[in-house]
Design a protein around this motif. Sequence first.
Motif, PDB file in Angstrom:
ATOM      1  N   ASP A   1       0.741  -1.212  -0.017  1.00  0.00           N
ATOM      2  CA  ASP A   1       0.006   0.023   0.063  1.00  0.00           C
ATOM      3  C   ASP A   1       0.815   1.152   0.036  1.00  0.00           C
ATOM      4  N   ASN A   2       2.175   1.020  -0.015  1.00  0.00           N
ATOM      5  CA  ASN A   2       3.196   2.211  -0.102  1.00  0.00           C
ATOM      6  C   ASN A   2       2.777   3.272   1.137  1.00  0.00           C
ATOM      7  N   LYS A   3       2.317   2.800   2.124  1.00  0.00           N
ATOM      8  CA  LYS A   3       2.118   3.738   3.454  1.00  0.00           C
ATOM      9  C   LYS A   3       3.469   3.740   4.222  1.00  0.00           C
ATOM     10  N   PRO A   4       3.963   4.973   4.442  1.00  0.00           N
ATOM     11  CA  PRO A   4       5.306   5.097   5.054  1.00  0.00           C
ATOM     12  C   PRO A   4       4.914   5.170   6.638  1.00  0.00           C
ATOM     13  N   ARG A   5       5.806   4.912   7.630  1.00  0.00           N
ATOM     14  CA  ARG A   5       5.639   4.919   8.817  1.00  0.00           C
ATOM     15  C   ARG A   5       7.194   5.289   9.550  1.00  0.00           C
ATOM     16  N   ILE A   6       7.170   5.985  10.564  1.00  0.00           N
ATOM     17  CA  ILE A   6       8.374   6.264  11.260  1.00  0.00           C
ATOM     18  C   ILE A   6       8.272   6.231  12.873  1.00  0.00           C
ATOM     19  N   ASN A   7       9.261   5.305  13.374  1.00  0.00           N
ATOM     20  CA  ASN A   7       9.201   5.320  14.736  1.00  0.00           C
ATOM     21  C   ASN A   7      10.633   4.934  15.284  1.00  0.00           C
ATOM     22  N   GLU A   8      10.441   5.080  16.546  1.00  0.00           N
ATOM     23  CA  GLU A   8      12.104   4.952  17.297  1.00  0.00           C
ATOM     24  C   GLU A   8      12.082   3.802  18.290  1.00  0.00           C
ATOM     25  N   THR A   9      13.273   3.505  18.530  1.00  0.00           N
ATOM     26  CA  THR A   9      13.454   2.478  19.653  1.00  0.00           C
ATOM     27  C   THR A   9      14.556   2.909  20.324  1.00  0.00           C
ATOM     28  N   SER A  10      14.847   2.343  21.549  1.00  0.00           N
ATOM     29  CA  SER A  10      16.121   2.734  22.323  1.00  0.00           C
ATOM     30  C   SER A  10      16.710   1.438  22.641  1.00  0.00           C
ATOM     31  N   HIS A  11      18.050   1.478  22.797  1.00  0.00           N
ATOM     32  CA  HIS A  11      18.824   0.425  23.335  1.00  0.00           C
ATOM     33  C   HIS A  11      18.517  -0.148  24.556  1.00  0.00           C
ATOM     34  N   THR A  12      17.838   0.548  25.481  1.00  0.00           N
ATOM     35  CA  THR A  12      17.258   0.265  26.802  1.00  0.00           C
ATOM     36  C   THR A  12      16.058  -0.794  26.566  1.00  0.00           C
ATOM     37  N   ASN A  13      15.537  -0.882  25.504  1.00  0.00           N
ATOM     38  CA  ASN A  13      14.491  -1.642  25.328  1.00  0.00           C
ATOM     39  C   ASN A  13      15.104  -3.314  25.374  1.00  0.00           C
TER      40      ASN A  13
ATOM     41  N   GLU B   1      24.220  -3.528  33.809  1.00  0.00           N
ATOM     42  CA  GLU B   1      23.445  -2.317  33.125  1.00  0.00           C
ATOM     43  C   GLU B   1      24.465  -1.865  31.927  1.00  0.00           C
ATOM     44  N   HIS B   2      23.686  -1.067  31.225  1.00  0.00           N
ATOM     45  CA  HIS B   2      24.548  -0.573  29.842  1.00  0.00           C
ATOM     46  C   HIS B   2      25.246   0.714  30.338  1.00  0.00           C
ATOM     47  N   PRO B   3      26.336   1.088  29.599  1.00  0.00           N
ATOM     48  CA  PRO B   3      26.967   2.516  29.944  1.00  0.00           C
ATOM     49  C   PRO B   3      26.179   3.678  29.991  1.00  0.00           C
ATOM     50  N   THR B   4      26.177   4.517  30.621  1.00  0.00           N
ATOM     51  CA  THR B   4      25.881   6.003  30.558  1.00  0.00           C
ATOM     52  C   THR B   4      26.948   6.859  29.813  1.00  0.00           C
ATOM     53  N   ILE B   5      26.354   7.383  28.788  1.00  0.00           N
ATOM     54  CA  ILE B   5      27.182   8.482  28.024  1.00  0.00           C
ATOM     55  C   ILE B   5      26.967  10.086  28.072  1.00  0.00           C
ATOM     56  N   ALA B   6      27.466  10.828  28.557  1.00  0.00           N
ATOM     57  CA  ALA B   6      27.155  12.393  28.531  1.00  0.00           C
ATOM     58  C   ALA B   6      25.670  12.405  29.135  1.00  0.00           C
ATOM     59  N   LYS B   7      25.301  11.899  30.403  1.00  0.00           N
ATOM     60  CA  LYS B   7      24.235  12.042  30.705  1.00  0.00           C
ATOM     61  C   LYS B   7      23.893  13.555  30.961  1.00  0.00           C
ATOM     62  N   ASP B   8      24.790  14.419  31.124  1.00  0.00           N
ATOM     63  CA  ASP B   8      24.089  15.878  31.108  1.00  0.00           C
ATOM     64  C   ASP B   8      23.510  16.537  29.852  1.00  0.00           C
ATOM     65  N   LEU B   9      24.020  15.767  29.004  1.00  0.00           N
ATOM     66  CA  LEU B   9      23.648  16.284  27.469  1.00  0.00           C
ATOM     67  C   LEU B   9      22.221  15.562  27.082  1.00  0.00           C
ATOM     68  N   GLY B  10      21.806  14.519  27.632  1.00  0.00           N
ATOM     69  CA  GLY B  10      20.743  13.735  27.345  1.00  0.00           C
ATOM     70  C   GLY B  10      20.859  13.101  25.872  1.00  0.00           C
ATOM     71  N   LEU B  11      21.938  12.928  25.687  1.00  0.00           N
ATOM     72  CA  LEU B  11      22.324  12.299  24.264  1.00  0.00           C
ATOM     73  C   LEU B  11      21.656  11.016  23.882  1.00  0.00           C
ATOM     74  N   GLN B  12      21.403   9.934  24.978  1.00  0.00           N
ATOM     75  CA  GLN B  12      20.832   8.576  24.849  1.00  0.00           C
ATOM     76  C   GLN B  12      19.270   8.636  24.755  1.00  0.00           C
ATOM     77  N   ASP B  13      18.944   9.967  24.915  1.00  0.00           N
ATOM     78  CA  ASP B  13      17.480   9.966  24.667  1.00  0.00           C
ATOM     79  C   ASP B  13      17.160  10.418  23.222  1.00  0.00           C
ATOM     80  N   LYS B  14      18.265  10.439  22.331  1.00  0.00           N
ATOM     81  CA  LYS B  14      17.988  11.239  20.952  1.00  0.00           C
ATOM     82  C   LYS B  14      18.532  10.035  20.179  1.00  0.00           C
ATOM     83  N   SER B  15      17.879  10.081  18.963  1.00  0.00           N
ATOM     84  CA  SER B  15      18.185   9.155  17.829  1.00  0.00           C
ATOM     85  C   SER B  15      19.563   9.690  17.182  1.00  0.00           C
TER      86      SER B  15
END
Length: 441
Positions: free
Chosen positions: A283-295, A306-320
């Motif tokens: 049907d050629n319907k596009p979709r966009i979604n995200e997932t995190s390594h914490t899943n 636990e997984h390593p934390t990187i630059a927590k003050d920048l909140g990078l690991q919450d971004k794609s």
Amino acid sequence: MTYQTTNTAAKECDISKFEITSNQRKTLDVKTLDVSLGCVQLQYYESILDNTIRVSAILVDTGNRTEGSGSSVLEMEDLKLTGGEKVSLEMRDGYGQKLTLSEDYQLRIKVIRDVIQENVLSYTLDLWSKECLDNELVETRVTSRYDGKISDSIESILKRILKTPKNIDADETENLFSFLGRSEKPFYKCAWLAKRSIPIGSTGKSAGYLFFETADGFKFKSIDKLFQQQYKRRLIYTRTPYLPKGYDAKILEYAYDSAIDVEQALVTGSLFRTELRATNFYDNKPRINETSHTNQEDEDKMGGKEHPTIAKDLGLQDKSTRIVVKYDKKGVLPPGNNLKEQLKRSKENDYDIDAIIRQSAMRYNQLFTQKMSMTIPGDFGLRAGDLVYCDFPEMTTKTMNSVSQRKGGLYMIVDLSHLITTNKTFTKLNLVRESIGRKPF
């Protein structure tokens, strides 16, 4: 390299058989020679990243030989070695464990190199599995259509197409998948299917398989399942002359690599979020979604805590940091045994890229977050893919002895090498895990 150890297991090893069968020599009584006494060094290698086991052996020929199958030395002119010859090996370590590579598990000569003629003739033989020869043949190319569970397709390819007699240890897959062989080589197709597999009972947080060979046969194993198995050995690094109670062997030497390459982690998305941009041919319907390594943070499926934390003050690991662009299989190779059933199921999707493609990519990259290499006394009971539990002294000013909570814990063997000389036997291990922290054993 010299190691100081009082462990007698490193000083004992026996190569009881090293038989080479000539391709060209017609005389039956010398067509096969045992050259075990002429082997001055042998290195056995297996890895979760390699589809064959490998052996390199240095042979010395003094020219002083006796005819017959009991010959202890080898001259290339005697057997007229050219490559591809059958080799049978049997070895025993200081613990009494045997490593047998003969009959169905025979090796073949890959190349003859480093030939040196001085007072004696010496050269090196590189060996690999017979299946590596069969894998290159046009008649063993994968050409059929396959449906059903990927683990069943793997066994069919190895048994029916490659015709290997070896044991196949395959973790059952949850997902069904239809695909075409496209005249590709069996080993390539097995590795191609590995990243499209999820283990049975998966809840959508587990993906990524490994295809490799050990001395026990071929393995098609889920990374998560490997980390759920019981550890094989408990090892300790200590400078005391004795082995503490509860441990199987001493670590003679080790190097620990805990540094995380932030640039590589950003590029691969292994410790960050990954964005999926997908569509399908139906049907050629596009979709966009995200997932995190914490899943994937399931304690039972991790080597550490636990997984390593990187630059927590920048909140990078919450971004794609990575974009994956894929097409769904909806409308492409629908499952079914006949045209009517395939038309009926043409809107189904037997390959959920949302739950598989990103999960497996992150799992492969996360696996090498922490790396360690070590040397222990020769141990033929270990295999690539096994778990070992390691302890190291804590670097502290405290007077009481304690173990490192960061370096210690569970690791997976990614590479394994046995080095056998005339008077010493060592095992070198390259270990990895995707997380930090020492789990209690």
